[in-house]
Enzyme design. Structure first.
Site, PDB file in Angstrom:
ATOM      1  N   HIS A 190       0.819  -1.458   0.128  1.00 36.12           N
ATOM      2  CA  HIS A 190       0.014   0.022   0.051  1.00 36.12           C
ATOM      3  C   HIS A 190       0.925   1.243  -0.046  1.00 36.12           C
ATOM      4  O   HIS A 190       0.421   2.199  -0.407  1.00 36.12           O
ATOM      5  CB  HIS A 190      -0.844   0.033   1.287  1.00 36.12           C
ATOM      6  CG  HIS A 190      -2.147   0.939   0.984  1.00 36.12           C
ATOM      7  ND1 HIS A 190      -2.398   1.900   0.169  1.00 36.12           N
ATOM      8  CD2 HIS A 190      -3.399   0.502   1.453  1.00 36.12           C
ATOM      9  CE1 HIS A 190      -3.540   2.451   0.327  1.00 36.12           C
ATOM     10  NE2 HIS A 190      -4.357   1.627   0.822  1.00 36.12           N
ATOM     11  N   SER A 191       2.073   1.364   0.371  1.00 34.48           N
ATOM     12  CA  SER A 191       2.950   2.392   0.357  1.00 34.48           C
ATOM     13  C   SER A 191       3.206   3.007  -0.993  1.00 34.48           C
ATOM     14  O   SER A 191       3.596   4.024  -1.176  1.00 34.48           O
ATOM     15  CB  SER A 191       4.252   1.952   1.271  1.00 34.48           C
ATOM     16  OG  SER A 191       5.020   0.836   0.667  1.00 34.48           O
TER      17      SER A 191
END
Length: 593
Positions: free
Chosen positions: A267-268
């Site tokens: 998700h980063s």
């Protein structure tokens, strides 16, 4: 005494600096770090930045002698990072100036080569392609998704209308995906996961990211196999020694696709809208392979504000009401926990694997309900979720549904100003209006768990609630409040607050807008797109995504809490059908929606 004076004069006998060559803005010059130097260069916004390096003694080399060799100013690593951050640094070569200085008979002390930095999860180091190091620090939001309590991965299941040509797919990925900085950079830390996290560009070995298992095309229950395969990916952490993505190719035919691709990404790297922009940039319309796919845009008019002598009083009243609402919602979110129900997760739920199941429904049915209730698509899908959970919990409670159940959903909303096709497709380009990364807000929506006689009441109730939250800008304010808290209190405090907010609620809901017509991605026609994720403190995450005339309902549920997510998916499909019939019956009676 003479030797001590000489050491002090030269200024590097006790300093362990090494020479680094920099090329700034295409002009080259060379100085040693120990010599006094001042550099002026233009960074972003054409603002002049000055960096001064103070030390003494070591005679500089002449810049004119090395202008053609790409040598410039030798700096310590901290000024180097500043130069890179403000955009003046284009290239770094290590350690050519030190070698050149030694060739000219100058004594230069250099540090021994450092081993690659390793994170707690076995992350890799900072070896670079061709010796050119390009680093970018992680944004605060990206760092948030690497904390132990919010370590989150996204998964996107692509159903393809044809079997996949692996050779053509590899060529297309090399031309598109691998050129993107986020997908050609790995995560590097200094010592541990909390020290100087940054993206470092590296050479991508496509074979390490493209995973093609040898499968029997005639296997029994291929749909179940794909579901198990995607769910098993949630049991293994992503490898941080390489760029944080994997693409799994399953060349087997299932009920609604001839082949499946499972894309796993941390998700980063980006949020749902960023990943949609990536798919758009790699896609074309199936009807015209030279044309970009289109995304429907909102046609609603902006509300008009009151004009006249009382507008200032109204503005003050709205600001005061906004402040009270934010304070009240913050207290509820952080200190009030949802009722314990069969679907409420306990402590540590974020670390448990998820079972990912999905259903495809007609987008036209959703639009019919939207028009019949004079609401929005978001109102309908959240209302459908409310109705399905009411049916599911009533069945789990043996038909004796408890009254006054507090059950809230954390709704994830994109807060970008624009969501036009061109901005999305150009999101990966430098200077675009719509930026890549994580730009989402979170707000809580209460569900009224009950069995309603009028099935459309769920949608009307959600509509009233969401309209109030739009008026009070809860999603946008939550994004900027998080940004401010990150600046003031740091990652650990914000991670704890975010974990508590999500844990106190019961589930998470997200809706992603997809292309309006069939697209060809990487040369392959897409049949459906089903996103999901895991790593957040919720027992269940429900994603909706539109594509063509379909909508995917994707439920990612912790099996230890919700062992039968298929039943919940069926309840959602049935709730859509019941609402659609209610609209049609009312239209048949009155002739109007």
């Amino acid at each position: 005494m003479k030797q001590a004076i000489e050491e002090k004069k030269n200024g590097f006998a006790k300093k362990n600096w090494k020479q680094i060559d920099l090329v700034l803005g295409g002009s080259a010059c060379h100085h040693s770090f120990a010599n006094c130097a001042s550099i002026s260069f233009l960074g972003y916004g054409a603002q002049e930045r000055d960096f001064s390096m103070r030390s003494k003694a070591l005679n500089p080399l002449k810049a004119s002698e090395h202008a053609g060799e790409g040598h410039a100013i030798g700096l310590g690593m901290r000024p180097v990072r500043k130069l890179m951050r403000y955009g003046g640094l284009k290239k770094m070569v290590v350690p050519s100036s030190a070698s050149l200085a030694m060739e000219r008979g100058l004594r230069v002390r250099t540090k021994a080569p450092r081993p690659p930095s390793v994170s707690e999860r076995g992350g890799g180091g900072s070896s670079l392609n061709g010796g050119d190091e390009v680093e970018e620090p992680l944004s605060p939001y990206s760092r948030l998704f690497h904390t132990p309590s919010l370590d989150t991965c996204l998964i996107i299941i692509f159903g393809f209308a044809t079997s996949l040509d692996l050779d053509a797919l590899k060529i297309r990925l090399k031309e598109t995906l691998i050129k993107h900085p986020r997908f050609s950079s790995k995560l590097v830390f200094d010592g541990d996961r909390e020290k100087n996290p940054r993206w470092v560009r590296t050479k991508v070995n496509l074979e390490e990211h493209l995973i093609v298992p040898d499968l029997d095309p005639n296997m029994d229950k291929p749909d179940r196999f794909v579901e198990d395969y995607a769910s098993n990916l949630s049991k293994t952490p992503i490898d941080v020694s390489k760029p944080l993505w994997e693409f799994h190719i399953l060349n087997i035919k299932i009920s609604n696709a001839d082949a499946v691709g499972v894309f796993k990404v941390h998700h980063s790297v980006g949020d749902g809208m960023s990943l949609v922009s990536l798919v758009l940039s790699m896609s074309r319309k199936s009807s015209n392979l030279e044309e970009l796919p289109s995304i429907p845009t909102s046609t609603k008019k902006k509300p008009k504000f009151v004009d006249g002598p009382f507008r200032y009083l109204i503005a003050i009243w709205l600001i005061f009401k906004l402040f009270l609402n934010i304070s009240y919602q913050a207290v509820l979110a952080l200190f009030v926990k949802d009722t314990d129900t069969p679907i409420k997760g306990g402590k540590g739920v974020e670390h448990l694997p998820k079972r990912i199941v999905h259903r495809l429904i007609s987008l036209d049915d959703i639009k019919l309900i939207k028009n019949g209730t004079n609401t929005t698509v978001n109102d309908v899908i959240v209302g459908v979720t409310d109705a399905a959970l009411s049916r599911y919990l009533n069945r789990k409670c043996g038909g004796r549904l408890q009254k006054n159940i507090r059950l809230r959903a954390s709704v994830i909303a994109n807060v970008r100003q624009t969501a036009g096709l061109q901005e999305l497709a150009e999101m990966m380009e430098k200077g675009s209006k719509c930026r890549w990364g994580n730009k989402v807000g979170v707000f809580l929506v209460p569900f009224h768990i009950s069995l309603e006689e009028d099935p459309l009441e769920y949608v009307r109730r959600v509509n009233a609630n969401l309209n109030q939250k739009k008026l009070l800008l809860e999603a946008t304010l939550s994004y900027y409040a998080t940004w401010l808290l990150l600046k003031v209190f740091g990652i650990k405090v914000v991670a704890a607050l975010t974990h508590r907010l999500l844990f106190n609620s019961t589930l998470m809901v997200s809706n992603v807008l997809g292309p309006a017509e069939e697209i060809t991605c990487c040369g392959q026609r897409l049949a459906y797109i089903a996103p999901s994720g895991w790593g957040l403190p919720a027992s269940m995450v429900i994603h909706f995504m539109s594509y063509m005339n379909k909508m995917s309902i994707v439920v990612g549920a912790c099996e230890e809490v919700i062992p039968d997510p298929h039943e919940l998916c069926d309840d959602m499909v049935e709730s859509v059908e019941i609402m659609k019939n209610a609209v049609l019956q009312r239209k048949a009676k009155t002739g109007l929606f």
